[in-house]
Design an enzyme around this catalytic site. Structure first.
Site, PDB file in Angstrom:
ATOM      1  N   HIS A 114       9.112   8.026   5.660  1.00 13.54           N
ATOM      2  CA  HIS A 114       8.656   8.583   4.375  1.00 13.54           C
ATOM      3  C   HIS A 114       9.547   9.727   3.859  1.00 13.54           C
ATOM      4  CE1 HIS A 114       4.671   8.744   1.953  1.00 13.54           C
ATOM      5  NE2 HIS A 114       5.681   9.101   1.200  1.00 13.54           N
ATOM      6  N   LEU A 120       8.264  -5.520  -9.464  1.00 16.66           N
ATOM      7  CA  LEU A 120       7.206  -4.641  -9.958  1.00 16.66           C
ATOM      8  C   LEU A 120       6.022  -4.703  -9.009  1.00 16.66           C
ATOM      9  CD1 LEU A 120       5.722  -2.947 -12.082  1.00 16.66           C
ATOM     10  CD2 LEU A 120       5.585  -4.949 -13.519  1.00 16.66           C
ATOM     11  N   GLY A 121       5.632  -3.549  -8.485  1.00 17.46           N
ATOM     12  CA  GLY A 121       4.507  -3.489  -7.549  1.00 17.46           C
ATOM     13  C   GLY A 121       3.482  -2.462  -7.998  1.00 17.46           C
ATOM     14  N   LEU A 122       2.366  -2.445  -7.296  1.00 12.51           N
ATOM     15  CA  LEU A 122       1.320  -1.459  -7.579  1.00 12.51           C
ATOM     16  C   LEU A 122       1.488  -0.267  -6.638  1.00 12.51           C
ATOM     17  CD1 LEU A 122      -1.446  -0.883  -9.104  1.00 12.51           C
ATOM     18  CD2 LEU A 122      -2.543  -1.674  -6.999  1.00 12.51           C
ATOM     19  N   GLY A 123       1.626   0.934  -7.194  1.00 10.66           N
ATOM     20  CA  GLY A 123       1.649   2.151  -6.385  1.00 10.66           C
ATOM     21  C   GLY A 123       0.228   2.557  -6.019  1.00 10.66           C
ATOM     22  N   LYS A 170       4.521   3.333   5.035  1.00 14.21           N
ATOM     23  CA  LYS A 170       5.487   4.386   5.382  1.00 14.21           C
ATOM     24  C   LYS A 170       5.018   5.213   6.581  1.00 14.21           C
ATOM     25  CE  LYS A 170       6.286   4.615   0.421  1.00 14.21           C
ATOM     26  NZ  LYS A 170       4.961   4.465  -0.177  1.00 14.21           N
ATOM     27  N   ASP A 196       2.399  -1.111  -2.747  1.00 10.13           N
ATOM     28  CA  ASP A 196       3.081  -0.043  -2.023  1.00 10.13           C
ATOM     29  C   ASP A 196       2.057   0.937  -1.453  1.00 10.13           C
ATOM     30  OD1 ASP A 196       5.861   1.411  -1.645  1.00 10.13           O
ATOM     31  OD2 ASP A 196       4.391   2.934  -2.217  1.00 10.13           O
ATOM     32  N   TYR A 217      -1.261   8.579   2.366  1.00 12.17           N
ATOM     33  CA  TYR A 217      -2.085   8.513   1.143  1.00 12.17           C
ATOM     34  C   TYR A 217      -3.583   8.514   1.485  1.00 12.17           C
ATOM     35  CZ  TYR A 217       2.359   6.984  -0.986  1.00 12.17           C
ATOM     36  OH  TYR A 217       3.668   6.870  -1.390  1.00 12.17           O
TER      37      TYR A 217
END
Ligand code: A2P
Length: 317
Positions: free
Chosen positions: A110, A15-18, A77, A43, A48
């Site tokens: 990506h 479980l990671g943070l987007g 990415k 992530d 972004y």
């Protein structure tokens, strides 16, 4: 916390943070708070537009002693405009400099789409390179090279279907494929293919990408987070619908990166790792499959693009 275990035994928290759509001005606080409450996987992506602010948060978290570099898993990415072989290392170096890191744990191509330098997002045919002009293998080979140079620990892709994975597999199969996945779009065929090839998977938009205008289904069905099946299971566990969706992915052995910049929801989402769902509940959740994509890829196939949906998506979800 469950881990994804790579071939060399490196572990990535499942479980990671987007951070996609995490606005500048908010993402610093989101990353600091996430690390404080126990997230060890963040992530990111160059496109972004927030890696410099995330880098500031990492630097401050390290100097405050909240976490050590080696305890944190950072993914980034390569954007579509840096697919030519000489563009890969400069793009990675920009990301490393923004994130203020010597290496990233995982670097992903990506999209299987090549675009001209400076195109950003495409608006006309001439913004694209065709796959004949810049083959996926060219980009992949350059990425494999960056691994040799110790700028990245692990290497993978995002938004790849099995045909595109096969192309890369002639050189080396990726270690990760990050794709949109949630109960509307479980992608079982692609999951089975990746499992057979030893490719780990990460689910993006696990909550239905609530902050995108295109989130509502054309037939006006309830949002993913408001599906009665999800709400009912959440209620039975005294949990929230978001926690049920996150837990569903973890029960499939698939990493999951819910985005939030809200402190309360960042904490709530991490707690999902403790939720145990029964086989029957998982089966009920699987029943809401509809094949709906929140990220439909239309931007890559319109505007005179040489790419088609067949170049992107697996035949059947
Ligand atoms: P926010 O950042 O304000 O928390 P996805 O990861 O599928 O793209 O979903 C991200 C969206 O879901 C964002 O709008 C985020 O808003 C929202 N979100 C994140 N966590 C939760 C939660 N626990 N409950 C409801 N919405 C959430």
């Amino acid at each position: 916390m469950k881990d994804i275990i790579f071939d060399n035994k490196d572990k990535m928290a499942m479980l990671g943070l987007g951070t996609w759509k995490s606005d500048r001005g908010l993402v610093y606080n989101a990353v600091r708070r996430a690390i404080e409450v126990g997230y060890r996987h963040i992530d990111c992506a160059a496109v972004y537009g927030n890696e410099a602010e995330i880098g500031e948060a990492f630097a401050d978290a390290f100097s405050a002693g909240d976490v050590k570099r080696e305890e944190l898993w950072v993914t980034s990415k390569l954007w579509n405009t840096a697919h030519k072989k000489n563009a890969v290392v400069p793009a990675l170096q920009k990301t490393l400099s923004d994130l203020r890191l010597d290496y990233v744990d995982l670097y992903l191509m990506h999209w299987p789409i090549a675009m001209k330098e400076g195109a950003g997002f495409p608006s006309k045919a001439s913004d694209f390179y065709t796959l004949e002009e810049v083959p996926l293998e060219e980009t992949w080979e350059a990425m494999l090279d960056t691994k040799e140079r110790n700028l990245i620990r692990h290497i993978g892709v995002s938004n790849f279907n099995s045909s595109n994975l096969e192309v890369l597999g002639r050189l080396a199969f990726p270690e990760m494929n990050q794709v949109e996945m949630h109960p509307f779009l479980p992608q079982q065929k692609l999951v089975d293919y990746c499992k057979a090839k030893g490719i780990n998977m990460t689910a993006y938009s696990p909550l239905g990408s609530m902050d995108r205008p295109a989130r509502i289904k054309a037939d006006n069905e309830p949002l993913l987070l408001e599906q009665p099946v999800i709400e009912k299971i959440a209620e039975a566990h005294d949990a929230t619908p978001a926690q049920v969706l996150i837990s569903w992915s973890m029960h499939r052995g698939i990493a999951v990166i819910p985005k939030s910049t809200n402190e309360k929801r960042i904490g709530e989402n991490l707690e999902a790792a403790k939720l145990q769902l029964s086989d029957q509940e998982l089966e009920h959740i699987n029943g809401i499959q509809s094949g709906h994509r929140f990220i439909d890829g239309s931007i890559w196939v319109n505007n005179g693009s040489p790419y088609s949906y067949e170049d992107l998506w697996e035949g059947q979800s």
